[in-house]
Design a protein around this motif. Structure first.
Motif, PDB file in Angstrom:
ATOM      1  N   LEU A  30      76.917  61.093  17.677  1.00 15.51           N
ATOM      2  CA  LEU A  30      76.187  61.500  18.873  1.00 15.51           C
ATOM      3  C   LEU A  30      75.917  63.000  18.882  1.00 15.51           C
ATOM      4  O   LEU A  30      74.804  63.438  19.212  1.00 15.51           O
ATOM      5  N   VAL A  31      76.924  63.785  18.535  1.00 17.53           N
ATOM      6  CA  VAL A  31      76.743  65.237  18.514  1.00 17.53           C
ATOM      7  C   VAL A  31      75.748  65.631  17.434  1.00 17.53           C
ATOM      8  O   VAL A  31      74.930  66.556  17.629  1.00 17.53           O
ATOM      9  N   PHE A  32      75.762  64.938  16.302  1.00 22.25           N
ATOM     10  CA  PHE A  32      74.806  65.245  15.236  1.00 22.25           C
ATOM     11  C   PHE A  32      73.372  65.039  15.721  1.00 22.25           C
ATOM     12  O   PHE A  32      72.510  65.921  15.542  1.00 22.25           O
ATOM     13  N   PHE A  33      73.087  63.894  16.337  1.00 20.96           N
ATOM     14  CA  PHE A  33      71.728  63.644  16.824  1.00 20.96           C
ATOM     15  C   PHE A  33      71.361  64.595  17.962  1.00 20.96           C
ATOM     16  O   PHE A  33      70.196  64.994  18.095  1.00 20.96           O
ATOM     17  N   MET A  34      72.340  64.944  18.782  1.00 16.87           N
ATOM     18  CA  MET A  34      72.055  65.862  19.884  1.00 16.87           C
ATOM     19  C   MET A  34      71.702  67.245  19.358  1.00 16.87           C
ATOM     20  O   MET A  34      70.769  67.897  19.855  1.00 16.87           O
ATOM     21  N   VAL A  35      72.436  67.709  18.358  1.00 17.76           N
ATOM     22  CA  VAL A  35      72.138  69.020  17.769  1.00 17.76           C
ATOM     23  C   VAL A  35      70.783  68.985  17.068  1.00 17.76           C
ATOM     24  O   VAL A  35      69.993  69.947  17.156  1.00 17.76           O
ATOM     25  N   MET A  36      70.498  67.876  16.399  1.00 17.05           N
ATOM     26  CA  MET A  36      69.196  67.760  15.731  1.00 17.05           C
ATOM     27  C   MET A  36      68.057  67.823  16.739  1.00 17.05           C
ATOM     28  O   MET A  36      67.051  68.507  16.522  1.00 17.05           O
ATOM     29  N   GLU A  37      68.203  67.116  17.850  1.00 22.31           N
ATOM     30  CA  GLU A  37      67.127  67.096  18.845  1.00 22.31           C
ATOM     31  C   GLU A  37      67.001  68.429  19.568  1.00 22.31           C
ATOM     32  O   GLU A  37      65.884  68.929  19.775  1.00 22.31           O
ATOM     33  N   THR A  38      68.148  68.984  19.980  1.00 23.82           N
ATOM     34  CA  THR A  38      68.115  70.143  20.871  1.00 23.82           C
ATOM     35  C   THR A  38      67.840  71.437  20.123  1.00 23.82           C
ATOM     36  O   THR A  38      67.067  72.289  20.610  1.00 23.82           O
ATOM     37  N   TRP A  39      68.441  71.602  18.974  1.00 17.98           N
ATOM     38  CA  TRP A  39      68.350  72.888  18.279  1.00 17.98           C
ATOM     39  C   TRP A  39      67.506  72.830  17.008  1.00 17.98           C
ATOM     40  O   TRP A  39      66.605  73.657  16.821  1.00 17.98           O
ATOM     41  N   VAL A  40      67.760  71.843  16.137  1.00 16.33           N
ATOM     42  CA  VAL A  40      67.047  71.819  14.850  1.00 16.33           C
ATOM     43  C   VAL A  40      65.566  71.536  15.050  1.00 16.33           C
ATOM     44  O   VAL A  40      64.699  72.263  14.531  1.00 16.33           O
ATOM     45  N   PHE A  41      65.229  70.496  15.830  1.00 14.39           N
ATOM     46  CA  PHE A  41      63.818  70.191  16.062  1.00 14.39           C
ATOM     47  C   PHE A  41      63.124  71.302  16.844  1.00 14.39           C
ATOM     48  O   PHE A  41      61.940  71.584  16.625  1.00 14.39           O
ATOM     49  N   THR A  42      63.868  71.922  17.753  1.00 13.12           N
ATOM     50  CA  THR A  42      63.265  73.025  18.515  1.00 13.12           C
ATOM     51  C   THR A  42      62.893  74.180  17.602  1.00 13.12           C
ATOM     52  O   THR A  42      61.804  74.774  17.735  1.00 13.12           O
ATOM     53  N   ILE A  43      63.792  74.503  16.667  1.00 17.32           N
ATOM     54  CA  ILE A  43      63.490  75.584  15.724  1.00 17.32           C
ATOM     55  C   ILE A  43      62.312  75.212  14.827  1.00 17.32           C
ATOM     56  O   ILE A  43      61.417  76.041  14.566  1.00 17.32           O
ATOM     57  N   LEU A  44      62.294  73.947  14.360  1.00 20.56           N
ATOM     58  CA  LEU A  44      61.174  73.516  13.511  1.00 20.56           C
ATOM     59  C   LEU A  44      59.863  73.555  14.266  1.00 20.56           C
ATOM     60  O   LEU A  44      58.828  73.996  13.729  1.00 20.56           O
ATOM     61  N   MET A  45      59.870  73.100  15.511  1.00 20.22           N
ATOM     62  CA  MET A  45      58.647  73.128  16.299  1.00 20.22           C
ATOM     63  C   MET A  45      58.183  74.558  16.570  1.00 20.22           C
ATOM     64  O   MET A  45      56.982  74.864  16.567  1.00 20.22           O
ATOM     65  N   TYR A  46      59.135  75.414  16.819  1.00 18.32           N
ATOM     66  CA  TYR A  46      58.770  76.809  17.062  1.00 18.32           C
ATOM     67  C   TYR A  46      58.178  77.438  15.805  1.00 18.32           C
ATOM     68  O   TYR A  46      57.207  78.209  15.879  1.00 18.32           O
ATOM     69  N   MET A  47      58.737  77.119  14.638  1.00 19.90           N
ATOM     70  CA  MET A  47      58.209  77.673  13.399  1.00 19.90           C
ATOM     71  C   MET A  47      56.837  77.115  13.074  1.00 19.90           C
ATOM     72  O   MET A  47      56.004  77.794  12.459  1.00 19.90           O
ATOM     73  N   MET A  48      56.572  75.866  13.493  1.00 22.80           N
ATOM     74  CA  MET A  48      55.272  75.252  13.220  1.00 22.80           C
ATOM     75  C   MET A  48      54.262  75.545  14.312  1.00 22.80           C
ATOM     76  O   MET A  48      53.118  75.084  14.246  1.00 22.80           O
ATOM     77  N   GLY A  49      54.657  76.305  15.338  1.00 17.37           N
ATOM     78  CA  GLY A  49      53.712  76.667  16.377  1.00 17.37           C
ATOM     79  C   GLY A  49      53.487  75.597  17.406  1.00 17.37           C
ATOM     80  O   GLY A  49      52.420  75.555  18.033  1.00 17.37           O
ATOM     81  N   ALA A  50      54.475  74.710  17.610  1.00 10.85           N
ATOM     82  CA  ALA A  50      54.289  73.625  18.574  1.00 10.85           C
ATOM     83  C   ALA A  50      54.476  74.089  19.999  1.00 10.85           C
ATOM     84  O   ALA A  50      54.178  73.368  20.934  1.00 10.85           O
ATOM     85  N   ALA A  51      54.967  75.302  20.196  1.00  7.49           N
ATOM     86  CA  ALA A  51      55.179  75.776  21.565  1.00  7.49           C
ATOM     87  C   ALA A  51      53.877  75.902  22.324  1.00  7.49           C
ATOM     88  O   ALA A  51      53.813  75.698  23.527  1.00  7.49           O
TER      89      ALA A  51
END
Length: 309
Positions: free
Chosen positions: A181-202
């Motif tokens: 659960l913590v792994f998926f939560m970290v992936m959703e909250t932090w890892v995907f957020t960083i990837l989206m920010y790097m790809m300009g999804a903001a």
């Protein structure tokens, strides 16, 4: 002087005669024999009682048919009651800050409160957060998700650091489940957020990639699994789930029996209504024109919705 001798004929008259030997009747002999057989049977019964009871106990412990055996279930319950309760703290360090945090009753109550709050927040987020990714959500939702992620990550870290031998954490099912659960939560909250920010999804420019959106939705669906942690806080729910699982086999065969009865009556109704006025009409033909239609009519109209109309 010597005593006078008594003639033998007089001695026979003076000595008492021996009692006559009773002659057993045939009926008495049969009763005596039956009583002897009964006593030997009783002796054999008590002599073999322990072996017979043990054999019967072994036979009764075997599953019979589709339903669980009562004796076997009682033995299992007795074994579970006599079993030493599981305590994950036996794998922890004997002393230390992380052990004190992980085994603290106050920290455990706070964790349960956060789990309950997170379960409520999932419903609020589902109704009011229409953003596909967290980076585009309202700041309130972003702050709440980050706070939950920080707390659950710290809770997992405190438990992980408490293990004296780290690989023994794999023996604890709840710790493994919380790790996922913590792994998926970290992936959703932090890892995907960083990837989206790097790809300009903001700013919405990077949302054209459908695979990234599917991964984000999958990560959001994984949040529902956090509600399973409430089972750990409420052992009564686990007892209910185990009871349902134990009764699944019996309920399955009961369902099969009901389906067989429904099939039999479906054939009977279909054959009895062949050539009748009911089947000649369009509604009657759709309801009783075939065995499948008759079974559906009996189940839906005759059982589920018998009070409608």
């Amino acid at each position: 002087s010597p005593a006078p001798s008594v003639p033998s004929s007089s001695r026979r008259l003076l000595d008492p005669a021996p009692p006559p030997t009773p002659q057993a009747s045939p009926m008495g002999e049969r009763i005596f024999n039956q009583l002897s057989v009964g006593r030997s049977s009783i002796r054999d019964l008590f002599a073999d009682s322990e072996d017979e009871v043990e054999d019967e106990h072994k036979k009764s412990a075997e599953p019979k048919g589709a339903f669980f055996d009562v004796v076997k279930m009682k033995e299992k319950v007795r074994e579970n009651m006599m079993k030493e309760p599981y305590d994950v703290s036996k794998y922890y360090h004997e002393t230390g800050l992380w052990r004190d945090i992980a085994t603290s009753p106050i920290f455990e109550k706070v964790t349960l409160g956060v789990i309950a709050l997170n379960a409520v927040w999932i419903g609020v987020d589902t109704d009011h957060n229409g953003a596909h990714v967290l980076i585009q959500a309202h700041p309130v939702f972003q702050i709440a998700e980050h706070l939950f992620c920080v707390f659950f990550s710290f809770e997992w870290l405190s438990r992980y650091m408490s293990f004296k031998v780290k690989r023994k954490g794999l023996r604890d099912g709840w710790f493994v489940f919380d790790s996922m659960l913590v792994f998926f939560m970290v992936m959703e909250t932090w890892v995907f957020t960083i990837l989206m920010y790097m790809m300009g999804a903001a700013g919405g420019g990077g949302l054209g990639n459908a695979s990234i959106l599917r991964m984000a939705r999958l990560a959001r669906l994984s949040r529902m699994a956090r509600m399973a942690r409430l089972l750990k806080a409420m052992p009564e729910l686990m007892i209910l789930i185990k009871g349902i699982a134990a009764a699944t086999r019996s309920v399955l065969f009961t369902l099969i029996l009901l389906c067989l009865l429904l099939y039999i009556f479906g054939i009977a109704f279909t054959q009895l209504l062949v050539g009748s006025e009911i089947v000649r009409t369009e509604p009657g033909k759709s309801m009783f024109g075939s065995v499948g239609a008759t079974m559906y009519t009996l189940m839906v109209s005759g059982t589920f919705m018998d009070n409608i109309g």
